[in-house]
Each structure stands twice: as structure tokens, then as C-alpha cells.
Scaffold this motif. Structure first.
Motif, short mmCIF file in Angstrom:
data_model
loop_
_atom_site.label_atom_id
_atom_site.label_comp_id
_atom_site.label_asym_id
_atom_site.label_seq_id
_atom_site.Cartn_x
_atom_site.Cartn_y
_atom_site.Cartn_z
N GLU A 6 0.86 -1.20 0.00
CA GLU A 6 0.00 0.00 0.00
C GLU A 6 0.89 1.25 0.00
O GLU A 6 2.09 1.16 0.28
CB GLU A 6 -0.84 0.06 1.28
CG GLU A 6 -1.64 -1.17 1.54
CD GLU A 6 -2.21 -1.17 2.96
OE1 GLU A 6 -2.06 -0.16 3.68
OE2 GLU A 6 -2.80 -2.20 3.33
N SER A 8 1.02 3.44 2.20
CA SER A 8 1.60 3.66 3.55
C SER A 8 2.91 2.87 3.72
O SER A 8 3.77 3.27 4.49
CB SER A 8 0.60 3.30 4.64
OG SER A 8 0.20 1.96 4.49
N ASP A 9 3.06 1.75 2.99
CA ASP A 9 4.33 1.00 3.06
C ASP A 9 5.46 1.82 2.42
O ASP A 9 6.59 1.85 2.92
CB ASP A 9 4.21 -0.34 2.33
CG ASP A 9 3.16 -1.24 2.97
OD1 ASP A 9 3.03 -1.21 4.21
OD2 ASP A 9 2.47 -1.96 2.23
N LYS A 11 5.49 5.02 2.26
CA LYS A 11 5.72 6.16 3.17
C LYS A 11 6.71 5.77 4.27
O LYS A 11 7.65 6.53 4.56
CB LYS A 11 4.39 6.58 3.78
CG LYS A 11 4.48 7.68 4.81
CD LYS A 11 3.09 8.11 5.25
CE LYS A 11 3.14 9.07 6.40
NZ LYS A 11 1.81 9.60 6.73
N GLU A 12 6.52 4.61 4.85
CA GLU A 12 7.42 4.20 5.95
C GLU A 12 8.84 3.96 5.43
O GLU A 12 9.81 4.28 6.10
CB GLU A 12 6.87 2.98 6.68
CG GLU A 12 5.66 3.30 7.53
CD GLU A 12 5.77 4.66 8.26
OE1 GLU A 12 6.76 4.86 9.00
OE2 GLU A 12 4.89 5.52 8.07
N ASP A 27 5.72 15.51 4.01
CA ASP A 27 4.69 14.81 4.78
C ASP A 27 3.83 15.74 5.64
O ASP A 27 2.89 15.28 6.27
CB ASP A 27 5.39 13.77 5.68
CG ASP A 27 4.40 12.78 6.25
OD1 ASP A 27 3.51 12.35 5.49
OD2 ASP A 27 4.50 12.44 7.44
N GLU A 40 -7.48 13.21 3.94
CA GLU A 40 -7.38 11.75 3.93
C GLU A 40 -8.61 11.11 4.57
O GLU A 40 -9.22 10.21 4.00
CB GLU A 40 -6.11 11.30 4.67
CG GLU A 40 -4.82 11.73 3.99
CD GLU A 40 -3.57 11.15 4.66
OE1 GLU A 40 -3.70 10.26 5.52
OE2 GLU A 40 -2.46 11.60 4.32
N ARG A 311 -4.99 8.35 -1.40
CA ARG A 311 -3.97 7.40 -0.93
C ARG A 311 -4.22 5.99 -1.44
O ARG A 311 -3.49 5.07 -1.08
CB ARG A 311 -3.95 7.36 0.61
CG ARG A 311 -3.61 8.68 1.26
CD ARG A 311 -2.16 9.10 1.00
NE ARG A 311 -1.88 10.41 1.55
CZ ARG A 311 -1.98 11.56 0.86
NH1 ARG A 311 -2.38 11.56 -0.41
NH2 ARG A 311 -1.69 12.71 1.43
N TYR A 335 6.48 9.73 -1.67
CA TYR A 335 6.90 8.61 -0.81
C TYR A 335 7.60 7.55 -1.67
O TYR A 335 8.63 7.00 -1.29
CB TYR A 335 5.71 7.96 -0.11
CG TYR A 335 4.91 8.86 0.81
CD1 TYR A 335 5.52 9.83 1.59
CD2 TYR A 335 3.52 8.70 0.92
CE1 TYR A 335 4.77 10.65 2.44
CE2 TYR A 335 2.77 9.51 1.77
CZ TYR A 335 3.39 10.48 2.51
OH TYR A 335 2.64 11.27 3.35
#
Ligand code: FNR
Length: 383
Positions: A6, A8-9, A11-12, A27, A40, A311, A335
Motif C-alpha cells: 500500500e 503507507s508502506d 511512506k514508511e 509529509d 485523507e 492514498r 513517498y
């Protein structure tokens, strides 16, 4: 390494690879970040209608944005300092977008110049313009975009003055950079980022430095920028910009139906419903909350696009159902860029494509162009 499934992966992973001040630049939102967060979270309030026993073969996400073919209606939004997420960031993102068949928009405040991006791509990209007081410089920027073969001008109208970006202030992000031991530590702990950055020539604001009057190097940029954003910008300015440009014009920063009507009167080809990714007026509503109102007001007169908070492919689909003909992603591709350069940007697009396709199928549709409000439930009055 954890799998990338995703946004978010990505992003990390970017958080671990990009120096903190630049990751935070991408961010963060302005002030309390309430609009940034609403961008969001408001998508989650919209519920999808599941349909079954519908033929789901031969699905397509292909459509058009301002008459140009796109493999899916997701463009890369203009973002400043993209070349600080990864060396040559704008070039890599433009190449990834080109291969994917979606538009890339180069920011006025990019690190790589219009010419540098044009030299490393083969298809036209879009150029985003901030209107500065130095109109000769703006005319020359427009001419440079034309010479580079850019196929649309995205005119950003929501930044006459800069929003309160507290995270950047706390991080001491400035141009020219004033490196403190803290910054040097942040970079030293990201050796791959440093190595790549040191070996690229594109490390300054390539559209401005060496081009704008009085900006011979990075040291003069900060005061020039602070001085040059034009608080007197008005609807009348669109006239001369349109004349100078002569091509498709997209107006970015619409969040109000009266402004949407002005935009239609100004004769632009499309508008972007946008609050600048929650980086300008904190406390403004999310883009997706406002979209239906704008569509009802001017949807039959102008093509409507949206950005802010997208997202997932589900978010794209919800925006399309609510009447947008195109969407843009800012942070998701940043990201990706920070996480893995060009490959990371491609991954961000692949993730959205897969989610969009799966969601469309489970909603019982095979062609994105057939989606409408009937594919949604009305929840909390958002629809
Ligand atoms: C932006 N945005 C932006 N917009 C613009 O017109 N010119 C610019 O130079 C920039 N710079 C910029 C930098 C960064 C780091 C971000 C995150 C955003 C706003 C951008 O085009 C878009 O409106 C938002 O990014 C959309 O929201 P999401 O997708 O980031 O949530």
C-alpha cells in the motif's frame, strides 16, 4: 524488508531513507494540519455499493484528461523540491509517469529545470506556474515551457502568500540551506541519499536560479521568493497568461463555488479542486467534501479534477463517482520516490492501478467512464 502493498508502506520506507527535514517537508500540512488530515479521513466516510453477478471481463481504466489519453485518471501533482526526496527526483518521476501513461506536472519550484526534464523524457509533460511579480520572468518561464513541448499549463492560484508551515520552520528548512549539526546528522544517517545527491548536478531550483533577475545563486533565492509571490493576483491575470501560453490551461486551487464560477468565466479548460494538500489554509474543508458542490455548480461547463488526500485506488474511484474527470497525487508519488527512486514512483502508480481496478470490478463496473454517484451510498451528507 517488509513488502510494499500500500502507499503507507512506501511512506514508511521513505521515512527511513530521506533526511528528516525533507521527508517532513513532503509529509506535513500547514499549522495544526487539520485540513491535511481531513483530506485523507473524509474519503473513508464515503461508502461504496457492492454489486455481484455482473460480467467483469475486459475492464479498462483508460480515459482522457483535458482531451489527452491517460492509462488511468491519476496525474502526478506539481510538488516543489521533489529533487530533494531523491537525486534527480523530477526526472525520475517524469520518466515513471511517461512509462505508465499518466501526466507528470513539473512545479515552478522544482529542483530539475524544465529543460533538464525535457532532455530526459520523450513525451510532453505538464508545467505548473506560480505567478510572480516579475512578469518578464513569468513570460520567459511560459516560453521555456512552450519550447520544451509541455502540453498543459497548470496555473496555481492558491498561493498568493505562503501558509504557516510550522514543521519546516521547526526543522530549519531554508534556501540556501543553513546546515546545523542536526542537519548534518540527518543526512549522515541516510548515506545512499547523500551519495546520489552528491553525484547529480541538479541540486538547485533549476527554473529560477540563473534565470530570474537578481537570483544568480541559491543564496539570493529565499528573499527573492518571499518578495516575489504576488498578493495582488486577480482573475484578470488569467487573460494575459492565457494569451502568452496559448495552450490547454488548468486552474489549480478551487475550493469554493463562487471561485469555480470565476474560473469558468476566465475560460480555463479544467479546474483542480484543491487545498494545496492541506498546506495553505488550515481549517478549510477537505477537497473531497467540497467536490460535489463544485460539480453541481460548474460540472456541465468545465472539466473538473481533484487532488488532496488520495492514498488508494478506492479514493480515486470515489472522486470519479462524485464527478471528477481526473485526480492528482502529491505525497503518494513522493513517498515512492524517496523509498526507491523511479521504481518507487512506478510502484506507487501500480498500487493505485491495482486498487482502482479491483474496486471498480467489485462495484460491478468494467469501464471507469461509467461510474457515477449511484455507485456510492450517501453517508453523513458527503454524497
Ligand atoms: C505541493 N503542492 C504544490 N502545488 C503547486 O501547485 N506547486 C508546488 O510547487 C507545490 N509544492 C508541493 C510540495 C509538496 C511537498 C507537497 C506535498 C505538495 C501541492 C500539490 O500540488 C497537491 O495539491 C497536493 O500534494 C495534493 O495532496 P496530496 O496528494 O499530497 O495529499
Amino acid at each position: 524488508m517488509a513488502p510494499i502493498l500500500e502507499i503507507s508502506d512506501l511512506k514508511e520506507r521513505a521515512r527511513r531513507r530521506v533526511p528528516k527535514m525533507f521527508f517532513d517537508y513532503a509529509d506535513s500540512g500547514s499549522w495544526t494540519e487539520s485540513t491535511y488530515q481531513a483530506n485523507e479521513s473524509d474519503f473513508a466516510k464515503i461508502k461504496l455499493r457492492q454489486r455481484i453477478a455482473v460480467d467483469m471481463t475486459n475492464r479498462t481504466l483508460a480515459t482522457k484528461m483535458i482531451g489527452q489519453d491517460v492509462s488511468m485518471p491519476v496525474a502526478l501533482a506539481p510538488t516543489g523540491l521533489t529533487g530533494m526526496q531523491h537525486a534527480d527526483g523530477e526526472i525520475l518521476a517524469a520518466q515513471a509517469a511517461e512509462e505508465f501513461g499518466v501526466p507528470f506536472t513539473l512545479s515552478t519550484m522544482s529542483i530539475c529545470s524544465i529543460e533538464a526534464v525535457a532532455a530526459k523524457t520523450t513525451k510532453p509533460f505538464w508545467f505548473q506556474l506560480y505567478v510572480m511579480k516579475d512578469r518578464d520572468f513569468i513570460n520567459s518561464l511560459i516560453d521555456r515551457a512552450k519550447n520544451a513541448g509541455c502540453s498543459a499549463l497548470v496555473l496555481t492560484f492558491d498561493l498568493q502568500i505562503l501558509g504557516q508551515r510550522h514543521k519546516d520552520l521547526r526543522n530549519g528548512l531554508s534556501a540556501p540551506p543553513k546546515f546545523t549539526p542536526k542537519h548534518i546528522w540527518q543526512m549522515a544517517t541516510r548515506p545512499m541519499w547523500c551519495m546520489k545527491m552528491l553525484t547529480t548536478p541538479n541540486r538547485t531550483f533549476g527554473n529560477i536560479v540563473g534565470h530570474a533577475k537578481g537570483v544568480g545563486d541559491l543564496s539570493s533565492l529565499s528573499s527573492w521568493t518571499a518578495e516575489q509571490f504576488d498578493p495582488r493576483l486577480s482573475w484578470d491575470d488569467i487573460e494575459w497568461i492565457k494569451k502568452q501560453w496559448g495552450g490547454p490551461l488548468i486552474l489549480k486551487g478551487i475550493l469554493d463555488k463562487e471561485d469555480a464560477r470565476h474560473a469558468v468565466d476566465s475560460g480555463c479548460d479544467a479546474i483542480i479542486v484543491s487545498n494545496h494538500g492541506g498546506r495553505q489554509l488550515d481549517g478549510a474543508p477537505s477537497s473531497i467534501e467540497i467536490l460535489p458542490e463544485i460539480v453541481d455548480e460548474v460540472g456541465d461547463k468545465v472539466e473538473i479534477h481533484i487532488d488532496g488526500g488520495i492514498r488508494s485506488g478506492q479514493d480515486v474511484l470515489k472522486a470519479i463517482c462524485l464527478g471528477a474527470k481526473g485526480t492528482y497525487i502529491g505525497r503518494p508519488f513522493l513517498y515512492g520516490l524517496g523509498a526507491g527512486g523511479k521504481q518507487g514512483v512506478t510502484q506507487s502508480l501500480e498500487i493505485l492501478q491495482k486498487e482502482l481496478d479491483t474496486t471498480m470490478a467489485l462495484c460491478g463496473r468494467r469501464d471507469l467512464n461509467t461510474l457515477n454517484r449511484d455507485n456510492l451510498y450517501s453517508i453523513n451528507g458527503v454524497k
